[in-house]
Design a protein around this motif. Sequence first.
Motif, mmCIF file in Angstrom:
data_model
loop_
_atom_site.group_PDB
_atom_site.id
_atom_site.type_symbol
_atom_site.label_atom_id
_atom_site.label_comp_id
_atom_site.label_asym_id
_atom_site.label_seq_id
_atom_site.Cartn_x
_atom_site.Cartn_y
_atom_site.Cartn_z
ATOM 1 N N GLY B 18 0.817 -1.211 0.000
ATOM 2 C CA GLY B 18 0.000 0.000 0.000
ATOM 3 C C GLY B 18 0.851 1.261 0.000
ATOM 4 N N SER B 19 0.184 2.405 -0.100
ATOM 5 C CA SER B 19 0.876 3.694 -0.049
ATOM 6 C C SER B 19 0.948 4.173 1.400
ATOM 7 N N GLY B 20 2.149 4.494 1.880
ATOM 8 C CA GLY B 20 2.286 5.088 3.211
ATOM 9 C C GLY B 20 2.341 4.094 4.359
ATOM 10 N N LEU B 21 2.596 2.817 4.065
ATOM 11 C CA LEU B 21 2.620 1.807 5.137
ATOM 12 C C LEU B 21 3.725 2.058 6.166
ATOM 13 N N LEU B 123 12.221 -11.999 11.654
ATOM 14 C CA LEU B 123 12.597 -11.133 10.526
ATOM 15 C C LEU B 123 11.361 -10.475 9.924
ATOM 16 N N ILE B 124 11.439 -9.156 9.734
ATOM 17 C CA ILE B 124 10.420 -8.428 8.967
ATOM 18 C C ILE B 124 11.120 -7.770 7.786
ATOM 19 N N GLN B 125 10.597 -7.987 6.603
ATOM 20 C CA GLN B 125 11.191 -7.395 5.401
ATOM 21 C C GLN B 125 10.389 -6.164 4.985
ATOM 22 N N ILE B 126 11.094 -5.047 4.784
ATOM 23 C CA ILE B 126 10.466 -3.854 4.218
ATOM 24 C C ILE B 126 11.259 -3.481 2.969
ATOM 25 N N PRO B 127 10.941 -4.122 1.843
ATOM 26 C CA PRO B 127 11.704 -3.855 0.625
ATOM 27 C C PRO B 127 11.339 -2.491 0.047
ATOM 28 N N THR B 128 12.352 -1.752 -0.380
ATOM 29 C CA THR B 128 12.117 -0.379 -0.847
ATOM 30 C C THR B 128 12.472 -0.178 -2.314
ATOM 31 N N THR B 129 12.814 -1.270 -2.998
ATOM 32 C CA THR B 129 13.025 -1.158 -4.452
ATOM 33 C C THR B 129 11.996 -2.048 -5.133
ATOM 34 N N LEU B 130 11.686 -1.726 -6.368
ATOM 35 C CA LEU B 130 10.696 -2.535 -7.078
ATOM 36 C C LEU B 130 11.180 -3.975 -7.218
ATOM 37 N N LEU B 131 12.469 -4.115 -7.520
ATOM 38 C CA LEU B 131 13.020 -5.461 -7.673
ATOM 39 C C LEU B 131 12.819 -6.286 -6.406
ATOM 40 N N SER B 132 13.175 -5.730 -5.278
ATOM 41 C CA SER B 132 13.049 -6.515 -4.045
ATOM 42 C C SER B 132 11.588 -6.707 -3.666
ATOM 43 N N GLN B 133 10.748 -5.768 -4.021
ATOM 44 C CA GLN B 133 9.317 -5.913 -3.699
ATOM 45 C C GLN B 133 8.685 -7.088 -4.448
ATOM 46 N N VAL B 134 9.067 -7.254 -5.711
ATOM 47 C CA VAL B 134 8.436 -8.321 -6.493
ATOM 48 C C VAL B 134 9.230 -9.622 -6.443
ATOM 49 N N ILE B 164 5.247 -3.602 2.062
ATOM 50 C CA ILE B 164 5.672 -2.893 0.852
ATOM 51 C C ILE B 164 4.962 -1.553 0.776
ATOM 52 N N ASP B 165 5.722 -0.496 0.981
ATOM 53 C CA ASP B 165 5.179 0.857 0.873
ATOM 54 C C ASP B 165 5.567 1.380 -0.508
ATOM 55 N N THR B 166 4.582 1.429 -1.402
ATOM 56 C CA THR B 166 4.909 1.781 -2.792
ATOM 57 C C THR B 166 5.366 3.233 -2.947
ATOM 58 N N LEU B 167 5.138 4.069 -1.913
ATOM 59 C CA LEU B 167 5.644 5.445 -1.998
ATOM 60 C C LEU B 167 7.172 5.482 -1.962
ATOM 61 N N THR B 168 7.788 4.429 -1.425
ATOM 62 C CA THR B 168 9.261 4.438 -1.372
ATOM 63 C C THR B 168 9.874 4.428 -2.773
ATOM 64 N N ILE B 218 2.537 -5.275 -8.304
ATOM 65 C CA ILE B 218 3.350 -5.910 -7.251
ATOM 66 C C ILE B 218 2.586 -7.065 -6.611
ATOM 67 N N ALA B 219 1.313 -6.842 -6.349
ATOM 68 C CA ALA B 219 0.512 -7.919 -5.743
ATOM 69 C C ALA B 219 0.442 -9.134 -6.662
ATOM 70 N N ARG B 220 0.273 -8.871 -7.962
ATOM 71 C CA ARG B 220 0.193 -9.989 -8.922
ATOM 72 C C ARG B 220 1.510 -10.768 -8.941
ATOM 73 N N CYS B 221 2.630 -10.045 -8.980
ATOM 74 C CA CYS B 221 3.942 -10.707 -9.010
ATOM 75 C C CYS B 221 4.155 -11.521 -7.727
ATOM 76 N N CYS B 222 3.822 -10.930 -6.583
ATOM 77 C CA CYS B 222 4.006 -11.646 -5.311
ATOM 78 C C CYS B 222 3.130 -12.894 -5.281
#
Lengths: 362, 362
Positions: B18-21, B123-134, B164-168, B218-222
């Motif tokens: 989402g935006s702003g997570l 472990l909590i993952q907060i990926p901030t690049t598109l590559l790591s998000q998908v 995944i905060d898509t604003l990043t 991103i949701a579709r890829c995940c």
Amino acid sequence: MLCVNVELQERRYPILIGSGLLQDEPNYPINQGERVMIVSNPTVAQFYLDTLTTTLEKRGAVVESVLIPDGEKYKTLESLNLIFTALLKGNHGRDTTIIALGGGVIGDVAGFAAASYQRGVRLIQIPTTLLSQVDSSVGGKTAVNHELGKNMIGAFYQPSLVLIDTLTLNTLPKREVNAGLAEVIKYGAILDYEFFVWLEKHIDDLVALKQDALQHCIARCCQIKADVVARDETEKGDRALLNLGHTFGHAIETHLGYGNWLHGEGISAGMMMAAALSEALGHLSVSDVSRLEKLLARANLPTVSPDTMQPEDYLPHMMRDKKVLAGKLRLVLLKSLGQAYVATDTDHHLVLNAIRRCTQTD
Amino acid sequence: MLCVNVELQERRYPILIGSGLLQDEPNYPINQGERVMIVSNPTVAQFYLDTLTTTLEKRGAVVESVLIPDGEKYKTLESLNLIFTALLKGNHGRDTTIIALGGGVIGDVAGFAAASYQRGVRLIQIPTTLLSQVDSSVGGKTAVNHELGKNMIGAFYQPSLVLIDTLTLNTLPKREVNAGLAEVIKYGAILDYEFFVWLEKHIDDLVALKQDALQHCIARCCQIKADVVARDETEKGDRALLNLGHTFGHAIETHLGYGNWLHGEGISAGMMMAAALSEALGHLSVSDVSRLEKLLARANLPTVSPDTMQPEDYLPHMMRDKKVLAGKLRLVLLKSLGQAYVATDTDHHLVLNAIRRCTQTD
């Protein structure tokens, strides 16, 4: 040959115990053409590397080896990297097998290498010290040390097979045999009074490396540990009992610097501290503590704190223990000989007093 | 906010998109007084470390952080050790939580640190690049590089949560957004023709960082990756399909030296090589190859080999790939757009020809 089966949720594997297994190739589950990387150290390799290599080659394996320096102080990320470099230089793929040939340090480092090389390859453990035969054979704990703490970096990773050739103990320094007996005595103390009594009868045979006594003893210890680990694979509960004496013992090892006291020696003095504390809490009798002390002494093990360590030196190390949860000390203590329990939040003054009782007075 | 659930044998965890997570503290499963170690790098930390720290502190967490240098070349055992040192200096126990805040390098190194610190912490993952998000959000692959090969040391280790905060993505260099789109296009190519067609319609919105398109994508890829990983958690079978283009791409990355081409750029050129090979084997039509090429080009991605790399340079690197089994190359190829398969023992001349077709001629 004796066999103990370790039964875990995800997999099972056998521990084979006998005289001369290093030369007994039918026991090795290696197929023609399969690749093997033996990890050992120069001390063990001089006695057994050629024998094991020949045995594996009879099975058709393609055998390479890598040696890491001998000793706890080399149980590091650097040694781990030596193994990775050897594997990568040899273009080893995910289908390779790592064989750990040596004591606890080799088992821990090679085991962690197997857990993490390409995110996991097959592992066979061939422990050659009494300590590693009765301790690290079961449980899948692998680790390296960090300069700020022992075993702080590692993985839970199960071998496919453990082979224990009790003849390898003939080349082990007596001091290390004795250190292994500390862990042996621990199994009796925490979970098996009958075995404790057996040890009181047979400790001299074990010190003298009588093969029959050794094999019975090692199989019993592996079985006790296997039962505990099967109940508690990732050390959330019952498995903590196996750490009797370890929180104190690790403090000794860390304070003196790795390698000055052997692990088993630290555990021996540590068990006396845990016993003294258990007595202070009203669980053990004076005679129970004395029986434990005598058994340890007959195995030529220390029952008091090192000369150069003050009682006050213990707690800072102990508070860094992996078993500390939310800042509270968790200690394994004895309800009776053969029955251990985990005590949480024990009063630090009582802990200090128990350490004092096990400190040599000038 | 979208949610994708990753369902594995041993555990399940949610991916929230989402935006702003980063500022939305109810999403963080941290209790009052719990300790957290944020692992990040200076580039990401300047934008988001304060925000995340504030959010976690609102939850009552005790927050520390450790920064490792930015870039693939710091994805090493040394960086891993920086994290261990920070954890040990802070006396972090097994009950601590590691939060990876950053791109794939941070996720991989912090993930492996979480897998191996005291044999495993949360472990909590907060990926901030598109590559790591998908890509690295799903699958639990963690690793560091060795000088002789990429991702050779690591563990399979699942996070408790991925946020995944898509604003990043607004602070991510455009070149890295595009590199992430290479992996996005890969998902369509290997397993989902419908998504491939959706991408042909929406690729410009993605390049322009339209939030709705990003979140759907991103949701579709995940979800695609989660489905694959659930079927094949430790990468023995189907999961290999996710590596379309990767064996070629890793060769490019290794040959040029980490960091000269971005991972996604290598994958992009690598997918074209895999597509050319698939066409040579009679699976893809010329028009299929062209559709893939156009889609990659609209995302400003390379579709040919780097200038400085000769076709002959590829195979030695490729033979060191983790997917090599018993000395035989295993490549992911395409039966059609949306349907990948694993080809074993492909003729090396055909491979070389496909690379040549994707090589710039002077």
